[in-house]
Enzyme design. Sequence first.
Site, PDB file in Angstrom:
ATOM      1  N   GLY A 169       0.809  -1.214   0.000  1.00 48.56           N
ATOM      2  CA  GLY A 169       0.000   0.000   0.000  1.00 48.56           C
ATOM      3  C   GLY A 169       0.840   1.261   0.000  1.00 48.56           C
ATOM      4  O   GLY A 169       0.500   2.250   0.649  1.00 48.56           O
TER       5      GLY A 169
ATOM      6  N   GLU B 243       2.905  -6.145  -1.724  1.00 44.83           N
ATOM      7  CA  GLU B 243       1.807  -5.719  -2.587  1.00 44.83           C
ATOM      8  C   GLU B 243       1.847  -4.190  -2.685  1.00 44.83           C
ATOM      9  O   GLU B 243       1.303  -3.503  -1.818  1.00 44.83           O
ATOM     10  CB  GLU B 243       0.477  -6.207  -1.995  1.00 44.83           C
TER      11      GLU B 243
ATOM     12  N   GLY C 216       0.285  -2.077  -4.268  1.00 43.20           N
ATOM     13  CA  GLY C 216      -0.985  -1.358  -4.374  1.00 43.20           C
ATOM     14  C   GLY C 216      -0.986  -0.379  -5.530  1.00 43.20           C
ATOM     15  O   GLY C 216      -0.650  -0.718  -6.662  1.00 43.20           O
ATOM     16  N   ARG C 217      -1.325   0.876  -5.227  1.00 40.30           N
ATOM     17  CA  ARG C 217      -1.477   1.901  -6.261  1.00 40.30           C
ATOM     18  C   ARG C 217      -0.148   2.364  -6.849  1.00 40.30           C
ATOM     19  O   ARG C 217      -0.126   3.099  -7.846  1.00 40.30           O
ATOM     20  CB  ARG C 217      -2.204   3.100  -5.665  1.00 40.30           C
TER      21      ARG C 217
ATOM     22  N   ARG D 225     -12.916   9.250  -5.356  1.00 41.12           N
ATOM     23  CA  ARG D 225     -12.007   9.294  -4.210  1.00 41.12           C
ATOM     24  C   ARG D 225     -12.050  10.630  -3.473  1.00 41.12           C
ATOM     25  O   ARG D 225     -11.868  10.667  -2.261  1.00 41.12           O
ATOM     26  CB  ARG D 225     -10.580   8.976  -4.641  1.00 41.12           C
TER      27      ARG D 225
ATOM     28  N   TYR E 285     -12.840   9.800   0.224  1.00 45.01           N
ATOM     29  CA  TYR E 285     -11.697   9.823   1.142  1.00 45.01           C
ATOM     30  C   TYR E 285     -11.150  11.221   1.410  1.00 45.01           C
ATOM     31  O   TYR E 285     -10.071  11.357   1.983  1.00 45.01           O
ATOM     32  CB  TYR E 285     -10.544   8.988   0.560  1.00 45.01           C
TER      33      TYR E 285
ATOM     34  N   CYS F   8     -25.381  15.607 -10.218  1.00 48.01           N
ATOM     35  CA  CYS F   8     -26.331  16.367  -9.417  1.00 48.01           C
ATOM     36  C   CYS F   8     -26.042  16.182  -7.932  1.00 48.01           C
ATOM     37  O   CYS F   8     -26.858  15.662  -7.168  1.00 48.01           O
ATOM     38  CB  CYS F   8     -27.755  15.916  -9.760  1.00 48.01           C
ATOM     39  N   GLU F   9     -24.848  16.579  -7.514  1.00 42.66           N
ATOM     40  CA  GLU F   9     -24.390  16.492  -6.122  1.00 42.66           C
ATOM     41  C   GLU F   9     -23.455  17.650  -5.837  1.00 42.66           C
ATOM     42  O   GLU F   9     -22.529  17.905  -6.605  1.00 42.66           O
ATOM     43  CB  GLU F   9     -23.620  15.180  -5.887  1.00 42.66           C
TER      44      GLU F   9
ATOM     45  N   TYR G  90      -7.874   2.985  -8.528  1.00 37.87           N
ATOM     46  CA  TYR G  90      -9.149   3.108  -7.820  1.00 37.87           C
ATOM     47  C   TYR G  90     -10.090   4.140  -8.418  1.00 37.87           C
ATOM     48  O   TYR G  90     -11.110   4.457  -7.820  1.00 37.87           O
ATOM     49  CB  TYR G  90      -8.914   3.405  -6.333  1.00 37.87           C
TER      50      TYR G  90
END
Length: 476
Positions: free
Chosen positions: A285, A328, A330-331, A372, A376, A403-404, A433
């Site tokens: 990660g 691992e 990850g990104r 994201r 987050y 519409c947010e 992601y």
Amino acid sequence: MRAHEAGALHAEGYGGPPQWLPHPTDVMELLEPLWAETVTRDDQGRLTVGGVDVVSLAQEFGTAAYVVDEQDFRTRARAFRDDFSAPFVPICGGADVYYAGKAFLCTAVAKWVLEEGLCLDVCTGGELAVAQRAGFPGERIALHGNNKSVAELRTALEYGVGRIVVDSFDEIDRIAALAAELGVRAPVMVRVTVGVEAHTHEFIATAHEDQKFGFSLVGGAADEAVDRIVAHADHLDLRGLHSHIGSQIFDVGGFEISARRLIALHVRIAERHGLHLPEMDLGGGYGIAYTSQHDPMTPADLGAQMADLVGREMRAAGDVPAPRISIEPGRAIVGPSTFTLYEVGTVKDVEVDRGSLRTYVSVDGGMSDNIRTALYDADYSCTLASRSSDAGPRLSRVVGRHCESGDIVVMDEFLPADIAPGDLIAVPGTGAYCRSLASQYNHTPRPPVIAVRDGRARVIVRRETMDDLLALDMGE
């Protein structure tokens, strides 16, 4: 910031840039750590990647679109394969690298991962199906997940995956029964919750006790999981221990504690069961640079520091053989390799604080292709991508078309004051992601993924169409 009777958004000082965002001397400058290897500007100020300018990409493929620098992806994969692994050679013969399918996976990417000599981490039957379609060898695949279905486990065993990371007592019994039925011995690892709180967002910190993953060391659950697997030795092959402390991590401090606790359990297993487990996965990660506030380590530095702490702990453990280490990232491989290309639709100046203006730049994407920021509180950068500009910098907020009010792509960034409808904007660091978490919110087709290399651009995931959106709608 002083309180205000009308609410925090009206308080003195609201509306300015965050402390980490510097006022640019050149609003068109590309901050190198944020962008993929081949990204640059041409003499017209247009962003180019792999020798292709983004105006041409927009004309051929449309916007919004994810644009992957294939050369950058492969370079990062090789750096983890070689530079990260090298310091582990004296300890355990090297380190294996598992690419995170959940970050972004398609058939082409699975083939790149295979060609660059990495292993693959999947966590659903769907991700496993992509690996199978790409011809990825089963023995180089790890299957994760806290609630794997019987069908997923059966497929994994039939395909011969190299490791199933066990996450619950129910799953131990489930895998043992399936292995007996199929006449195989299932390779498993125990996911251990090591009690480390990584310095990251609470939703992507995965090794503290109060969350859904793994067997905790507290109360002996991890030891009991090992005992149950050993009791099923005819059908379960205990390969080792696994830990993952979180994502977007920038230092190895948490890994030192994790490794120490994993190795202590590794030693206990050797003493209690006479088993010298051949593998240990320390997770990963590792963080990437989304903005100027982020300073990620190189794979070489990460490998050197991780190998040093593993070596110290193994020497302290005595005569127990060191397991083969795997990680691992990850990104860290796919994240920086990709940017999202948008077209500006509207530009609106909003007074936010006693005459202070913020420019709202609306683009033809948003939270459906990058959740994201909303999920987050993630920070992103961006740049004007389709032309040069001599205009001064203006604090801007790049927002989506949904519409947010929370549909924000880039919370704070300085863009040229002459930003206008029709301009192209590029947001770096969107390889991980973003497409994986993309949705069809407001019935918006998901963007394509365009791979660019050596002057050639090609679609590796096509754009969804209105027919795709309606295909599952039964009509009545």
